[in-house]
Write a protein that holds these residues in place. Structure first.
Motif, mmCIF file in Angstrom:
data_model
loop_
_atom_site.group_PDB
_atom_site.id
_atom_site.type_symbol
_atom_site.label_atom_id
_atom_site.label_comp_id
_atom_site.label_asym_id
_atom_site.label_seq_id
_atom_site.Cartn_x
_atom_site.Cartn_y
_atom_site.Cartn_z
ATOM 1 N N UNK A 44 0.804 -1.219 0.000
ATOM 2 C CA UNK A 44 0.000 0.000 0.000
ATOM 3 C C UNK A 44 0.839 1.273 0.000
ATOM 4 N N UNK A 45 2.139 1.174 0.334
ATOM 5 C CA UNK A 45 3.007 2.315 0.153
ATOM 6 C C UNK A 45 3.306 3.143 1.388
ATOM 7 N N UNK A 46 3.846 4.372 1.170
ATOM 8 C CA UNK A 46 4.456 5.190 2.226
ATOM 9 C C UNK A 46 3.609 5.406 3.473
ATOM 10 N N UNK A 47 2.351 5.822 3.314
ATOM 11 C CA UNK A 47 1.522 6.127 4.483
ATOM 12 C C UNK A 47 1.338 4.900 5.355
ATOM 13 N N UNK A 48 1.072 3.766 4.731
ATOM 14 C CA UNK A 48 0.799 2.551 5.493
ATOM 15 C C UNK A 48 2.084 1.934 6.049
ATOM 16 N N UNK A 49 3.219 2.201 5.418
ATOM 17 C CA UNK A 49 4.496 1.780 6.000
ATOM 18 C C UNK A 49 4.720 2.528 7.311
ATOM 19 N N UNK A 50 4.446 3.846 7.281
ATOM 20 C CA UNK A 50 4.556 4.648 8.507
ATOM 21 C C UNK A 50 3.588 4.152 9.581
ATOM 22 N N UNK A 51 2.366 3.829 9.168
ATOM 23 C CA UNK A 51 1.372 3.338 10.109
ATOM 24 C C UNK A 51 1.824 2.017 10.724
ATOM 25 N N UNK A 52 2.400 1.138 9.905
ATOM 26 C CA UNK A 52 2.894 -0.143 10.415
ATOM 27 C C UNK A 52 4.014 0.033 11.422
ATOM 28 N N UNK A 53 4.898 1.004 11.163
ATOM 29 C CA UNK A 53 5.973 1.277 12.117
ATOM 30 C C UNK A 53 5.416 1.735 13.460
ATOM 31 N N UNK A 54 4.386 2.575 13.398
ATOM 32 C CA UNK A 54 3.780 3.048 14.639
ATOM 33 C C UNK A 54 3.074 1.903 15.369
ATOM 34 N N UNK A 55 2.382 1.053 14.625
ATOM 35 C CA UNK A 55 1.687 -0.084 15.230
ATOM 36 C C UNK A 55 2.669 -1.059 15.880
ATOM 37 N N UNK A 56 3.880 -1.149 15.335
ATOM 38 C CA UNK A 56 4.863 -2.098 15.875
ATOM 39 C C UNK A 56 5.333 -1.730 17.267
ATOM 40 N N UNK A 57 4.969 -0.538 17.720
ATOM 41 C CA UNK A 57 5.376 -0.103 19.064
ATOM 42 C C UNK A 57 4.156 0.032 19.985
ATOM 43 N N UNK A 58 3.017 -0.562 19.603
ATOM 44 C CA UNK A 58 1.795 -0.384 20.376
ATOM 45 C C UNK A 58 1.236 -1.725 20.847
ATOM 46 N N UNK A 59 1.792 -2.280 21.942
ATOM 47 C CA UNK A 59 1.271 -3.536 22.486
ATOM 48 C C UNK A 59 -0.128 -3.418 23.062
ATOM 49 N N UNK A 60 -0.622 -2.190 23.224
ATOM 50 C CA UNK A 60 -1.985 -2.013 23.709
ATOM 51 C C UNK A 60 -3.014 -2.233 22.606
ATOM 52 N N UNK A 61 -2.554 -2.362 21.358
ATOM 53 C CA UNK A 61 -3.461 -2.541 20.231
ATOM 54 C C UNK A 61 -3.285 -3.903 19.570
ATOM 55 N N UNK A 62 -2.031 -4.309 19.371
ATOM 56 C CA UNK A 62 -1.752 -5.555 18.654
ATOM 57 C C UNK A 62 -1.170 -6.618 19.584
ATOM 58 N N UNK A 63 -1.467 -7.893 19.311
ATOM 59 C CA UNK A 63 -0.861 -8.985 20.086
ATOM 60 C C UNK A 63 0.651 -9.042 19.865
ATOM 61 N N UNK A 64 1.389 -9.712 20.753
ATOM 62 C CA UNK A 64 2.862 -9.761 20.654
ATOM 63 C C UNK A 64 3.363 -10.301 19.322
ATOM 64 N N UNK A 65 2.646 -11.274 18.731
ATOM 65 C CA UNK A 65 3.107 -11.859 17.461
ATOM 66 C C UNK A 65 3.150 -10.800 16.359
ATOM 67 N N UNK A 66 2.155 -9.913 16.337
ATOM 68 C CA UNK A 66 2.125 -8.838 15.338
ATOM 69 C C UNK A 66 3.259 -7.834 15.590
ATOM 70 N N UNK A 67 3.468 -7.519 16.861
ATOM 71 C CA UNK A 67 4.513 -6.559 17.221
ATOM 72 C C UNK A 67 5.878 -7.045 16.725
ATOM 73 N N UNK A 68 6.130 -8.331 16.910
ATOM 74 C CA UNK A 68 7.428 -8.892 16.516
ATOM 75 C C UNK A 68 7.606 -8.858 15.000
ATOM 76 N N UNK A 69 6.566 -9.220 14.256
ATOM 77 C CA UNK A 69 6.669 -9.238 12.795
ATOM 78 C C UNK A 69 6.787 -7.830 12.235
#
Length: 558
Positions: free
Chosen positions: A62-87
């Motif tokens: 999906x490109x630049x915006x969603x890459x940035x969103x994924x980076x932010x999600x990777x630091x949010x254990x309050x939203x995603x389970x640990x398996x998602x955070x690691x990937x």
């Protein structure tokens, strides 16, 4: 322009929906095994890892915006389970550079012809990211770094932000209420952050502000901006080369003390967050380098954050509670900040905090103890009661990234010790103790006053009770007339009972005298009708719930 952005957003929404459709189907089946019917199904760790891989590929596509969103999600254990955070932790903001002709057009639109604006310009970028790329040039005989916003990125980002906002109601269906709270905050935070990151004029202001805050500190270096060659879409600054902070071999070859480097990095961020209130919010290794004499170079101030005084105070209290191993104090602070629910299981969270403190201190922890606590967490709080308010989410993200860099530099790094020393040197721990002493003194004063006031009053009350002369005046708030309605129904009930009994007696004594029976029964029927109508009427006794999901959401938005 608005119409074009809307049209692009509609198209992007279809593209995003197509990319995420397999995950939507999978999450729907988790709730209904056969989509429309059947019970839920258990989601295993392997299933989460596979889904996280699918999510990663979708974000990259999906490109630049969603890459940035994924980076932010990777630091949010309050939203995603640990398996998602690691990937998602492997998601790098590294995309192919835009063609030079397109970047040149942006440069010349802001600064005029490149040949006139700079003495020399290398058209090959030294770094590329989703929102901009950096070139090396010469200006007034000095090497400079020139950051240019990616061509056409503004319209794409605005369209994608609308898609994310439109997608929120759909996402809310697959997560719990606690995580929905954090997700709404993340969406708002992400929109604000990515717009700020594209505004290079604001980045230059932040760079100068942080530079002034550390004017007397020789442990870090911040490049000097060049205002006459900078604008909203172009930022020219001093060129400062260095060794990447995670290049361990190169740092060792230069004889740099990595433990001291990690200590300096944490102290710098403690000052930014606790003291200054403005901080560099993207401290990944690509934005941190080291000079030959061991000073830390900070690049890219596009992502930055601010901390209000209340959060600063609570962060200090949190660190002090951690330093004192005061688990109750830690939990109280997290609840006051809004990070933990007030209804949290304190026993379970206390065990988790004790384990986290021991781990941070590098203590040996027996594996059975870890397993025991994990079982407690899994069995009592499937939805982990962690929520991140908007003004705190970026702080915790930075803390996590800084921790990763420090551990890379020194696997035995003691975060608590460094934080404790910093707070002690800056006088925060003394202030905390002084506040406690003042609080205890005030409470003691109130208690002493009560000791003198309460006994005489209590003695008077007991004397009156002993003489059977004690009366209580009770005032009931009844704005809706509930008591009046109850009284009427009680009176109707008494008359109905009396009338019914009277009618039965008259009929038993003289069953042939229907006139007398009717005369007694008619009023009883009227009373029965009135009583029936009082229960059926929509104006009867009703209550309005003071706490519903809807008004809780409204209060939360306010």
């Amino acid at each position: 322009m608005v119409t074009l952005v809307n049209l692009r957003a509609y198209w992007r929404f279809l593209v995003v929906l197509y990319q995420f459709f397999p995950l939507i189907v999978a999450y729907t089946r988790d709730k209904r095994k056969y989509l429309l019917f059947g019970g839920g199904r258990r989601v295993t760790t392997e299933m989460r890892v596979k889904r996280a891989d699918v999510l990663l590929e979708s974000l990259l596509t999906l490109g630049p915006t969603f890459i940035k969103l994924g980076q932010l999600l990777s630091t949010r254990p309050d939203i995603l389970p640990p398996e998602y955070i690691e990937v998602l932790g492997s998601l790098q903001d590294d995309v192919p550079p835009a063609p030079w002709d397109e970047s040149k057009a942006v440069l010349e639109a802001e600064l005029g012809p490149v040949e006139e604006a700079f003495d020399a310009f290398d058209s090959d970028p030294i770094s590329g990211a989703s929102l901009g790329q950096v070139y090396v040039a010469e200006y007034e005989g000095e090497k400079v770094a020139v950051k240019v916003r990616r061509p056409g990125i503004e319209d794409l980002v605005e369209a994608d932000l609308r898609v994310i906002r439109w997608s929120m109601p759909l996402l809310m269906r697959f997560i719990g209420e606690g995580r929905a709270f954090s997700l709404e905050n993340l969406a708002d935070e992400f929109a604000k952050t990515i717009r700020e990151e594209m505004d290079y004029a604001e980045e230059a202001e932040t760079l100068v502000e942080i530079q002034e805050n550390f004017a007397d500190d020789d442990t870090l270096v911040i490049p000097e901006p060049i205002p006459e060659r900078s604008d909203d879409r172009v930022l020219t600054m001093e060129y400062l080369p260095g060794t990447k902070i995670n290049d361990i071999e190169a740092l060792d070859d230069r004889g740099i003390d990595r433990t001291e480097l990690a200590t300096n990095l944490q102290r710098i961020y403690l000052q930014m967050i606790v003291e200054d209130g403005v901080f560099h919010a993207d401290p990944h290794p690509g934005n941190l380098s080291v000079t030959d004499d061991g000073r830390i170079i900070f690049y890219d101030f596009g992502m930055h954050g601010e901390v209000d005084p209340f959060v600063q105070e609570k962060i200090v209290e949190f660190y002090i509670a951690v330093a004192n191993q005061d688990v109750d104090g830690i939990l109280d602070t997290l609840i006051e900040m809004g990070t933990l629910s007030p209804n949290v299981d304190r026993q379970v969270m206390g065990d988790v905090m004790e384990l986290a403190i021991a781990d941070a201190r590098g203590d040996d922890i027996e594996q059975y103890r870890v397993n025991q606590i994990l079982e407690q967490v899994e069995s009592t709080i499937y939805e982990f009661p962690l929520r991140l308010p908007r003004n705190l989410a970026l702080v915790l993200r930075v803390a996590g990234v800084v921790e990763g860099v420090c551990v890379t530099l020194d696997p035995e790094f003691d975060f608590i010790s460094v934080a404790t020393d910093y707070l002690t040197e800056e006088g925060y721990r003394e202030e905390s103790v002084q506040k406690i002493i003042e609080g205890v003194g005030q409470q003691g004063q109130k208690t002493a006053q009560s000791l003198f006031r309460v006994p005489p009053k209590l003695e008077r009350v007991l004397d009156r009770a002993d003489r059977d002369n004690l009366t209580l005046n009770v005032r009931l708030e009844d704005n809706r007339g509930v008591l009046d309605k109850l009284a009427k129904r009680l009176i109707y009930g008494i008359f109905l009972s009396f009338g019914f009994v009277s009618t039965v007696i008259i009929y038993a004594l003289n069953p042939e005298n229907l006139v007398a029976v009717g005369a007694a029964g008619a009023p009883t029927g009227v009373v029965a009708l009135l009583l029936w109508r009082s229960f059926r009427s929509r104006k009867g006794i009703r209550t309005t719930p003071q706490f519903t999901r809807q008004n809780l959401k409204e209060r939360r938005r306010e």
